[in-house]
Motif scaffolding. Structure first.
Motif, PDB file in Angstrom:
ATOM      1  N   GLN A 131       3.024   5.495 -11.010  1.00 39.11           N
ATOM      2  CA  GLN A 131       2.094   6.568 -11.375  1.00 39.11           C
ATOM      3  C   GLN A 131       2.104   7.677 -10.325  1.00 39.11           C
ATOM      4  OE1 GLN A 131      -1.963   5.323 -11.579  1.00 39.11           O
ATOM      5  NE2 GLN A 131      -2.697   7.259 -12.404  1.00 39.11           N
ATOM      6  N   ARG A 132       2.267   8.900 -10.783  1.00 42.00           N
ATOM      7  CA  ARG A 132       2.256  10.050  -9.870  1.00 42.00           C
ATOM      8  C   ARG A 132       0.818  10.402  -9.522  1.00 42.00           C
ATOM      9  NH1 ARG A 132       6.242  14.800 -11.618  1.00 42.00           N
ATOM     10  NH2 ARG A 132       5.706  15.360  -9.466  1.00 42.00           N
ATOM     11  N   ILE A 133       0.585  10.772  -8.269  1.00 41.29           N
ATOM     12  CA  ILE A 133      -0.761  11.129  -7.823  1.00 41.29           C
ATOM     13  C   ILE A 133      -0.757  12.547  -7.276  1.00 41.29           C
ATOM     14  CG2 ILE A 133      -1.410   8.749  -7.299  1.00 41.29           C
ATOM     15  CD1 ILE A 133      -0.923   9.334  -4.366  1.00 41.29           C
ATOM     16  N   TYR A 160       0.861  -1.185   0.000  1.00 36.47           N
ATOM     17  CA  TYR A 160       0.000   0.000   0.000  1.00 36.47           C
ATOM     18  C   TYR A 160       0.899   1.237   0.000  1.00 36.47           C
ATOM     19  CZ  TYR A 160      -3.921  -2.983   1.475  1.00 36.47           C
ATOM     20  OH  TYR A 160      -4.892  -3.950   1.552  1.00 36.47           O
ATOM     21  N   ARG A 161       0.400   2.326  -0.565  1.00 37.28           N
ATOM     22  CA  ARG A 161       1.148   3.584  -0.486  1.00 37.28           C
ATOM     23  C   ARG A 161       1.277   4.009   0.982  1.00 37.28           C
ATOM     24  NH1 ARG A 161       2.119   6.761  -4.927  1.00 37.28           N
ATOM     25  NH2 ARG A 161       1.289   6.008  -6.913  1.00 37.28           N
ATOM     26  N   TYR A 162       2.307   4.818   1.261  1.00 40.59           N
ATOM     27  CA  TYR A 162       2.594   5.204   2.641  1.00 40.59           C
ATOM     28  C   TYR A 162       1.397   5.861   3.324  1.00 40.59           C
ATOM     29  CZ  TYR A 162       7.466   4.315   3.890  1.00 40.59           C
ATOM     30  OH  TYR A 162       8.635   3.718   4.264  1.00 40.59           O
ATOM     31  N   SER A 168      -8.191   1.260  -2.907  1.00 36.60           N
ATOM     32  CA  SER A 168      -7.967   0.233  -3.936  1.00 36.60           C
ATOM     33  C   SER A 168      -7.141  -0.915  -3.366  1.00 36.60           C
ATOM     34  CB  SER A 168      -7.262   0.832  -5.152  1.00 36.60           C
ATOM     35  OG  SER A 168      -6.021   1.392  -4.783  1.00 36.60           O
ATOM     36  N   LYS A 169      -7.395  -2.100  -3.894  1.00 34.28           N
ATOM     37  CA  LYS A 169      -6.702  -3.295  -3.412  1.00 34.28           C
ATOM     38  C   LYS A 169      -5.230  -3.255  -3.833  1.00 34.28           C
ATOM     39  CE  LYS A 169     -10.776  -6.304  -3.273  1.00 34.28           C
ATOM     40  NZ  LYS A 169     -11.719  -5.192  -3.336  1.00 34.28           N
ATOM     41  N   PRO A 170      -4.356  -3.825  -3.007  1.00 35.50           N
ATOM     42  CA  PRO A 170      -2.929  -3.850  -3.354  1.00 35.50           C
ATOM     43  C   PRO A 170      -2.644  -4.931  -4.401  1.00 35.50           C
ATOM     44  CG  PRO A 170      -3.312  -5.044  -1.296  1.00 35.50           C
ATOM     45  CD  PRO A 170      -4.637  -4.438  -1.693  1.00 35.50           C
ATOM     46  N   PRO A 171      -1.475  -4.851  -5.040  1.00 34.93           N
ATOM     47  CA  PRO A 171      -0.414  -3.845  -4.829  1.00 34.93           C
ATOM     48  C   PRO A 171      -0.733  -2.529  -5.528  1.00 34.93           C
ATOM     49  CG  PRO A 171       0.248  -5.415  -6.506  1.00 34.93           C
ATOM     50  CD  PRO A 171      -1.068  -5.910  -5.978  1.00 34.93           C
ATOM     51  N   HIS A 172      -0.384  -1.428  -4.875  1.00 34.27           N
ATOM     52  CA  HIS A 172      -0.619  -0.121  -5.467  1.00 34.27           C
ATOM     53  C   HIS A 172       0.469   0.207  -6.502  1.00 34.27           C
ATOM     54  CE1 HIS A 172      -3.227   1.443  -1.877  1.00 34.27           C
ATOM     55  NE2 HIS A 172      -3.804   0.491  -2.580  1.00 34.27           N
ATOM     56  N   ASP A 173       0.093   1.078  -7.423  1.00 33.09           N
ATOM     57  CA  ASP A 173       1.018   1.502  -8.471  1.00 33.09           C
ATOM     58  C   ASP A 173       1.894   2.637  -7.930  1.00 33.09           C
ATOM     59  OD1 ASP A 173       2.360   2.266 -10.709  1.00 33.09           O
ATOM     60  OD2 ASP A 173       0.589   2.713 -11.922  1.00 33.09           O
TER      61      ASP A 173
END
Length: 233
Positions: free
Chosen positions: A158-160, A75-77, A150-155
């Motif tokens: 891609q910049r958010i 997951y993202r931090y 969103s379910k892992p693994p996260h991208d």
């Protein structure tokens, strides 16, 4: 050995509640989750029993959970901090309410919160674990919980845009959860047990509100294109 066993169950209950609050998978990552519970249990045993540093147990666990969700579950931090903070706040609330209700009966004293091995401690833990796993099972069975994560693994490529509502509220809630963990440390030292209950409930309430808003924003973004298409026609 008993302490470690209960700590494993304790940690698994935290994982189950955290993931089912946000309709995230457990079975797919079961072995990783079980490995994490063992690590958490060993760290807790070292902190509380070997080093006699009970008050630092929770902050250290929070950091371990955070790194586990980031680097193992992917997951993202800010998402990791958000869902871990929500899950821990909810579990602390359940555990402290159970502790308070049992203490009203006179079965336990306030000092039990700093004990490591006693029937009273295990009774509080087992009750909290049972309630938490029941809540997680109900969430899974009914399909309830929030769905904007969103379910892992996260991208990670891609910049958010962290200023978007969805990301901004998770960051705010994650920061509040981290502050709560630190304040819980101070409240434990000060024996302010009602303060821990109030703080945990307030933090989870804020996370719940943001989660509800996150679900609303997700649905809104999904239906907006259809509304625009209808207007064009």
């Amino acid at each position: 050995m008993t302490y470690i066993l209960f700590s494993i169950l304790d940690s698994f209950a935290v994982h189950a509640l955290t993931l089912k609050l946000y309709q995230l998978p457990i079975k797919k990552y079961l072995y990783q989750l079980l490995a994490c519970t063992v690590v958490i249990a060993l760290i807790s045993f070292t902190m509380r029993v070997k080093l006699d540093l009970q008050v630092w147990d929770l902050p250290v666990q929070y950091v371990v959970y955070l790194f586990f969700y980031r680097y193992v579950l992917k997951y993202r931090y800010h998402i990791s901090a958000f869902i871990v903070g929500s899950g821990l706040s909810a579990y602390i609330s359940i555990q402290m309410i159970v502790y308070y209700l049992i203490s009203l009966s006179g079965i336990v004293t306030k000092s039990v919160i700093f004990e490591n091995n006693s029937l009273e401690v295990y009774f509080i833990q087992l009750s909290s674990i049972g309630i938490t796993l029941t809540i997680a099972a109900v969430l899974k069975k009914t399909g309830r919980g929030f769905s904007f994560i969103s379910k892992p693994p996260h991208d990670f490529v891609q910049r958010i845009n962290y200023l978007e509502y969805h990301h901004l509220v998770t960051i705010i809630s994650a920061v509040l959860s981290a502050v709560t963990i630190l304040l819980t440390l101070w409240l434990l030292i000060s024996n302010q047990y009602f303060g821990i209950i109030a703080l945990s409930l307030a933090t989870f309430g804020i996370a719940y509100y943001f989660s509800d808003q996150g679900d609303y924003e997700r649905v809104r973004h999904l239906i907006e294109p259809f509304g625009e298409e209808a207007e064009e026609k």
